[in-house]
Design a protein around this motif. Structure first.
Motif, short mmCIF file in Angstrom:
data_model
loop_
_atom_site.label_atom_id
_atom_site.label_comp_id
_atom_site.label_asym_id
_atom_site.label_seq_id
_atom_site.Cartn_x
_atom_site.Cartn_y
_atom_site.Cartn_z
N UNK A 287 0.83 -1.21 0.00
CA UNK A 287 0.00 0.00 0.00
C UNK A 287 0.86 1.26 0.00
N UNK A 288 1.94 1.23 0.78
CA UNK A 288 2.83 2.39 0.84
C UNK A 288 3.46 2.67 -0.52
N UNK A 289 3.91 1.61 -1.19
CA UNK A 289 4.53 1.78 -2.51
C UNK A 289 3.50 2.27 -3.52
N UNK A 290 2.31 1.69 -3.50
CA UNK A 290 1.28 2.08 -4.48
C UNK A 290 0.88 3.55 -4.31
N UNK A 291 0.67 3.98 -3.08
CA UNK A 291 0.30 5.38 -2.86
C UNK A 291 1.41 6.33 -3.29
N UNK A 292 2.65 5.90 -3.10
CA UNK A 292 3.78 6.74 -3.51
C UNK A 292 3.99 6.78 -5.01
N UNK A 293 3.34 5.87 -5.76
CA UNK A 293 3.56 5.79 -7.20
C UNK A 293 2.66 6.73 -8.00
N UNK A 294 1.66 7.33 -7.35
CA UNK A 294 0.77 8.25 -8.06
C UNK A 294 0.30 9.32 -7.08
N UNK A 295 -0.26 10.39 -7.61
CA UNK A 295 -0.72 11.49 -6.76
C UNK A 295 -2.24 11.64 -6.77
N UNK A 296 -2.94 10.62 -7.24
CA UNK A 296 -4.40 10.66 -7.26
C UNK A 296 -4.97 10.50 -5.86
N UNK A 297 -6.24 10.87 -5.67
CA UNK A 297 -6.84 10.80 -4.34
C UNK A 297 -7.20 9.38 -3.91
N UNK A 298 -7.40 8.47 -4.88
CA UNK A 298 -7.87 7.13 -4.55
C UNK A 298 -6.74 6.12 -4.61
N UNK A 299 -6.78 5.17 -3.71
CA UNK A 299 -5.73 4.15 -3.65
C UNK A 299 -5.59 3.42 -5.00
N UNK A 300 -6.72 3.03 -5.60
CA UNK A 300 -6.69 2.21 -6.81
C UNK A 300 -7.21 3.00 -8.01
N UNK A 301 -6.32 3.58 -8.82
CA UNK A 301 -6.77 4.27 -10.03
C UNK A 301 -7.15 3.26 -11.11
#
Length: 459
Positions: A287-301
């Motif tokens: 989860x930490x890596x995924x959130x750091x990979x994009x700047x969108x508001x939602x966890x799963x784009x």
């Protein structure tokens, strides 16, 4: 007392209904067609007896058509928007369609039984849906009785008489880590890194689809609880988890379409099941890596980078990921009125079929509960994680402690590490987009962690 009068060759009787007109004069009801004055008079006496004993249904009330009554009845239903839409569809497509030209007082028990057989013969109505239709119809009939428009309901209440028949249930299979991880690898190939994390998050958290679509970064690890916009909730979360090493996310909302149509909107979780979910260490890292990979508001784009809730997830994501697809899959589409055979605009590697092919994605949530049950966690801890409430004394006196949550996170982490130890952390994979970190190296680290756990526990 009733009074009679002759109209030609037939006698008519009139009686007081117990109501008054707006001008204060008594309201009368009547019936004609009697051949003797005695028969008419006795009929009137019986009706006045019904009035005195609150059994009387006036001809005016009983003559309202179902097509007139049902729209007003729908407006009295205090239910959630999804349930309201389901009820509205049932009323429109099955109840008004069949009963619309019946008056509310003319529906008999025999008419109802014939309709039940009619529903069973419809090809698009399964057994479970038929039960829902009959339940809504029964509610309408009960409300007609309460509204003094019928004396009784034509729906026979269920009894325990007769031979016991076991209700059919969906046949389930054991949810194996190997099958879940293959699903996640397929998600990686089709969707990218968000797909890999999504299909591991669902069984390891038991979240509902709408809750996953609406998982905002403010409610995700490592941001929550410090990022919670609600002051009281943030303080409560920090007081419980602030001095621990537990990774936690908050289920605060879900995406749904109001009344099943229009744009998606944020709503509370189903049954208002707000809850905190502790994460196993490996999932917290993802989860930490995924959130750091994009700047969108939602966890799963979504694949396009937009809102995942706008996609037809079952068709465009779950179907190819669970059932597999060929490397250069062709499909048919209609454009400008002409049928065309085209290849995918997203050339991908071949995706193998999984054990979930042809099955519902919701079974991943069920599988997560199976894992918790296998590991022997308390019922209150399991049901709370699922977003359920325990009824009765057990639910009233039980409470999920911090140690119960820690035990869940630990057992799920051990399940993951045992799987990595069995497989050696070597998997074939591809991704349509660059990965935000070295996934193969991370798998190797997971295997080392599994070996370290085995040495420390001797198991």
């Amino acid at each position: 007392m009733p009074y009679t009068e002759w109209r030609g060759t037939f006698c008519r009787v009139r009686w007081k209904t117990g109501r008054r007109k707006p001008d204060g004069t008594p309201e009368y009801d009547s019936k004609s067609g009697f051949t003797t004055e005695e028969a008419a008079y006795n009929y009137g006496l019986d009706r006045e007896s019904d009035v005195r004993n609150a059994r009387y249904i006036s001809r005016r009330d009983g003559n309202i058509y179902m097509s007139e009554y049902c729209p007003g009845w729908l407006k009295t239903q205090d239910v959630g928007h999804l349930r309201w839409r389901q009820i509205e569809q049932i009323v429109r497509l099955y109840i008004v369609e069949y009963w619309g030209n019946y008056t509310v007082g003319d529906i008999t028990a025999s008419d109802y039984r014939a309709w039940v057989l009619h529903l069973k013969g419809l090809p698009n109505v399964g057994e479970a849906y038929a039960r829902e239709i009959l339940l809504v119809f029964s509610m309408i009939m009960d409300d007609l009785v309460d509204d003094s428009m019928r004396s009784t309901s034509p729906v026979k209440k269920k009894t325990k008489r007769g031979k016991y028949r076991k209700k059919p249930r969906e046949r389930k299979q054991d949810t194996l880590m190997e099958d879940v991880h293959q699903l996640a690898l397929n998600g990686l190939t089709f969707w990218g890194f968000p797909g890999y994390v999504f299909f591991l998050t669902k069984p390891f958290t038991c979240m509902r689809p709408g809750e996953l679509y609406a998982l905002h970064r403010n409610y995700c690890h490592p941001n929550w609880p410090a990022s919670d916009p609600d002051d009281d909730q943030r303080k409560e979360g920090l007081a419980r988890y602030g001095d621990t090493d537990l990774a936690v996310l908050r289920v605060q909302q879900q995406f749904q379409r109001e009344f099943g149509k229009g744009p998606v909107k944020l709503f509370p979780p189903k049954y208002d099941s707000y809850r905190n979910l502790v994460l196993p260490t490996f999932l917290a890292e993802l989860h930490t890596v995924l959130l750091g990979s994009h700047d969108g508001p939602w966890m799963f784009p979504a694949i396009s980078g937009g809102l995942l809730a706008n996609a037809n997830f079952s068709y465009y994501y779950w179907k190819p990921i669970s059932q597999g697809r060929s490397k250069n899959e062709e499909f048919t589409r209609v454009r400008l009125g002409q049928e065309q055979v085209v290849t995918s605009r997203r050339p991908l590697s071949e995706i193998p079929a999984t054990a979930f092919a042809g099955r519902r994605m919701y079974l991943l949530r069920h599988g997560g509960k199976e894992w918790l049950d296998e590991d022997g966690h308390s019922r209150i801890a399991v049901e709370t994680r699922m977003g359920h409430e325990l009824a009765g004394v057990e639910g009233l006196y039980s409470h999920v402690t911090l140690e119960m949550e820690r035990a869940i996170a630990d057992s799920l982490q051990k399940r993951w590490l045992r799987f990595m130890a069995r497989t050696g952390g070597t998997f074939k994979f591809s991704s349509p987009t660059p990965l935000p970190f070295d996934l193969e190296e991370w798998w190797k680290q997971q295997v080392k962690a599994a070996e370290a756990l085995e040495r420390s526990t001797g198991s």
